[in-house]
Design an enzyme around this catalytic site. Structure first.
Site, mmCIF file in Angstrom:
data_model
loop_
_atom_site.group_PDB
_atom_site.id
_atom_site.type_symbol
_atom_site.label_atom_id
_atom_site.label_comp_id
_atom_site.label_asym_id
_atom_site.label_seq_id
_atom_site.Cartn_x
_atom_site.Cartn_y
_atom_site.Cartn_z
ATOM 1 C CG ASP A 25 -1.914 1.189 1.170
ATOM 2 O OD1 ASP A 25 -2.153 1.732 0.077
ATOM 3 O OD2 ASP A 25 -2.407 1.575 2.243
ATOM 4 C CG ASP A 35 -1.146 6.457 7.546
ATOM 5 O OD1 ASP A 35 -1.350 7.215 6.588
ATOM 6 O OD2 ASP A 35 -1.508 5.266 7.568
ATOM 7 C CD GLU A 85 -3.889 10.318 6.011
ATOM 8 O OE1 GLU A 85 -4.336 10.247 4.863
ATOM 9 O OE2 GLU A 85 -3.813 9.328 6.752
ATOM 10 C CG ASP A 132 -3.500 8.948 -0.035
ATOM 11 O OD1 ASP A 132 -3.068 7.889 -0.522
ATOM 12 O OD2 ASP A 132 -3.458 9.210 1.179
HETATM 13 C C1 GLC Z 1 -3.266 7.025 4.631
HETATM 14 C C2 GLC Z 1 -2.270 7.108 3.494
HETATM 15 C C3 GLC Z 1 -2.724 6.216 2.383
HETATM 16 C C4 GLC Z 1 -2.875 4.797 2.893
HETATM 17 C C5 GLC Z 1 -3.743 4.739 4.161
HETATM 18 C C6 GLC Z 1 -3.635 3.426 4.866
HETATM 19 O O1 GLC Z 1 -4.501 7.504 4.292
HETATM 20 O O2 GLC Z 1 -2.133 8.429 3.072
HETATM 21 O O3 GLC Z 1 -1.852 6.275 1.285
HETATM 22 O O4 GLC Z 1 -3.460 3.998 1.904
HETATM 23 O O5 GLC Z 1 -3.364 5.713 5.097
HETATM 24 O O6 GLC Z 1 -2.447 3.340 5.584
#
Ligand code: GLC
Length: 612
Positions: free
Chosen positions: A117, A260, A302, A370
């Site tokens: 991911d 995150d 985030e 993203d």
């Molecule tokens: C956050 C990251 C994304 C990822 C997700 C899961 O949203 O920006 O890229 O897929 O977390 O870890």
């Protein structure tokens, strides 16, 4: 040190001890684990280098250092940018050339290839992905960055681990101690209950919030991809160990820790498992732990949610949580405004942000690694005749270039067949028309695309907070379709805007006749002007001004008796506005005189005017 004199650590611990203990005990009722946490904090403090301790002291003296108008961030994947950690170190001159003083190193920890991911499924928090380098390289890099005045940011993926993390492997072998670090169920009843209330993050690429493990006969919670196992923060061992990982990175010299997926870290049956009150308990504890051990390390949350859900992550002025948050709704609203050629929602957004306490610092951006989710204020848009499902569909068509007047290129992301919802992927330049103009070799279109690209960056730079550029956007890099040929990436269209950095294109940045040169120099000028003028400070007074023309957005920034006006034309038609009849100003970029009673703002262009 004299016997009775308290150490710096003890003083800092004393300041936060009661609150930290209170919150910890409320959550875990576990004295010995709290004691362990405190002694580990002490150990990390003791092991912290004297250079970093000095940095702590300096930054404690200027706690608002990250609010300076000279902050400029860039996010990059190290392999895409320069092959690895050493490569990045060799390219720091380029980063400085971009005037960047904060570099966000996208996930670099060890992962399982094909199940990563984009690096957000960490297998080992103490090991760098071998093809990128080692922890030692990383520590060298942060040291070199600090020498040059560059701050370093990294992702801390604390909601989940990879299914190949040691804990997960042990849990899979049936070790109860490790199973209790995740959410394991031996029958589908409870997962089914959860599913009733929990929405889906990846409805197409990874539907559902649980994954069945046929080898053990269990269901495990996986909010994101099936190989990303959600950690159970009800277990104090999970919290403590993750805090030790956080402190480990702080001691490597990380200045900013991006937490995150923070809204997801606490789960409760019968709720959507997002933004629950205990998430705030955890973030608040993390803030205090950082302030005790490594006060120069800041937290960036985030939170990709609507504004009323984002702001609580700042905590309160007395009990702060994150130092910084992403201005995600504004990002999406910018693209919406461009498509509808109407800035009323954007204006409302700016007024809302401007009314918040000045302590709150946002990261402003046009796009990141993203997708762009259309999390707009649909209650407001309803009043303008825009209904959610239809409008999202329009935006997705528009940005795929399937609409008259759109030169954008890009792809959908997680096109949900049930809700008909989809998000969007593309680089800034591609969404502005640079890709299509290049393909058609149409100079006139290229001119317009570059103008638009620079105007949007000017808008981003006109907001208070830290502007963040995605590596490659500074030279107008376009979409990279090669991910489709890589079976490990093909299913995830976010890779379209995570392509390798093209150094041969970057070399053209000094040549103003090239696309790269025009964009690079255009942005560089804006960034320089931003650094020069106090009106861009985070504590400037910010307001909007009515122009009578909804397609032109006007921002007013005032500080120290100076006033600047930023006017941005989001439409395809030239405009003349009269923001301050009779007033005189100078163009902050060209130095030309301007009449504020009759100000030209050409299509997709902007003006930065400083009143005389
Ligand atoms: C956050 C990251 C994304 C990822 C997700 C899961 O949203 O920006 O890229 O897929 O977390 O870890």
């Amino acid at each position: 040190m004299k016997k009775n004199q308290k150490s710096v650590f003890e003083k800092r611990l004393e300041r936060h001890h009661d609150e930290l203990r209170w919150l910890y005990m409320e959550l875990y009722q576990n004295d010995s684990m709290f004691y362990e946490l405190c002694s580990q904090m002490n150990r990390f403090y003791t092991e912290r280098s004297s250079a970093l301790k000095k940095r702590d002291q300096e930054k404690e003296k200027h706690p608002d250092w990250f609010k300076n108008r000279d902050m400029l961030g860039m996010m990059l994947y190290m392999d895409n940018f320069a092959g690895g950690i050493k490569g990045v170190e060799e390219k720091l001159d380029y980063i400085e050339d971009c005037q960047v003083n904060c570099v966000h190193l996208m996930p670099f920890l060890d992962v399982t290839p094909g199940k990563s991911d984009g690096g957000y499924a960490v297998k080992d928090f103490r090991k760098v992905r071998p093809d990128l380098g080692t922890m030692e390289d990383l520590s060298d890099l942060t040291r070199e960055c600090h020498k040059r005045g560059i701050n370093v940011c990294m992702d801390f993926v604390m909601n989940h681990t990879s299914e190949d993390h040691e804990w997960a492997l042990r849990a899979r072998q049936g070790d109860g101690e490790y199973m209790s670090r995740y959410f394991f169920y031996d029958n589908p009843e409870i997962p089914r209950e959860y599913e009733k209330y929990v929405p889906q993050v990846f409805p197409t690429t990874a539907p559902g919030n649980f994954t069945y493990l046929p080898d053990t006969g269990h269901f495990v919670m996986t909010t994101f991809y099936p190989y990303q196992w959600d950690l159970n923060y009800r277990n104090p061992r999970v919290f403590n160990e993750m805090m030790y990982n956080f402190l480990y990175f702080a001691n490597l010299g990380m200045d900013i820790i991006r937490i995150d997926a923070v809204p997801y870290i606490w789960k409760e049956l019968g709720t959507p498992c997002r933004n629950l009150p205990k998430v705030h308990t955890i973030v608040r504890m993390m803030r205090m732990i950082g302030e005790i051990v490594c006060p120069s390390t800041l937290l960036l949350g985030e939170v990709v949610m609507e504004p009323e859900k984002v702001v609580p992550y700042f905590g309160t002025v007395e009990k702060p949580e994150c130092h910084m948050l992403y201005n995600v709704t504004t990002m999406a609203t910018i693209w919406h405004s461009l498509a509808v050629q109407d800035t009323r929602l954007l204006r409302r957004q700016l007024d809302t942000v401007a009314a918040l306490p000045k302590e709150y610092t946002f990261l402003n951006y046009l796009r990141c690694h993203d997708d762009i989710g259309w999390g707009l204020d649909f209650d407001f848009l309803k009043g303008q005749g825009m209904e959610e499902v239809a409008h999202k569909r329009f935006l997705n068509e528009f940005y795929q270039g399937n609409y008259p007047g759109s030169e954008s290129r890009g792809e959908l992301y997680n096109d949900d067949p049930v809700t008909r919802d989809a998000r969007f992927c593309g680089t800034t330049a591609s969404m502005c028309g640079v890709e299509s103009a290049g393909f058609e070799q149409n100079e006139e279109k290229m001119e317009s695309a570059i103008r638009l690209d620079i105007m949007l960056h000017a808008y981003m730079l006109s907001q208070s907070g830290i502007p963040m550029i995605y590596s490659g956007d500074e030279i107008g890099q376009v979409n990279d379709y090669s991910y489709k040929e890589d079976p490990m990436k093909a299913a995830d269209s976010r890779y379209i805007h995570r392509g390798a950095f093209h150094w041969e294109l970057a070399a053209r940045r000094t040549d103003a006749s090239t696309v790269e040169g025009r964009i690079f120099q255009g942005l560089n000028r804006l960034e320089r002007v931003r650094k020069e003028h106090a009106v861009f400070d985070a504590d400037a007074r910010v307001s909007t001004r009515e122009t009578g023309q909804p397609h032109v957005m006007c921002i007013v920034r005032e500080k120290d008796g100076k006033r600047m006006l930023g006017a941005f034309n989001f439409s395809l038609d030239d405009a003349v506005i009269s923001p301050f009849p009779g007033g005189k100003a100078v163009d902050m970029i060209s130095g030309k005189k301007l009449e504020m009673g009759e100000l030209d703002v050409p299509a997709h262009d902007f003006v930065w005017a400083l009143s005389e």
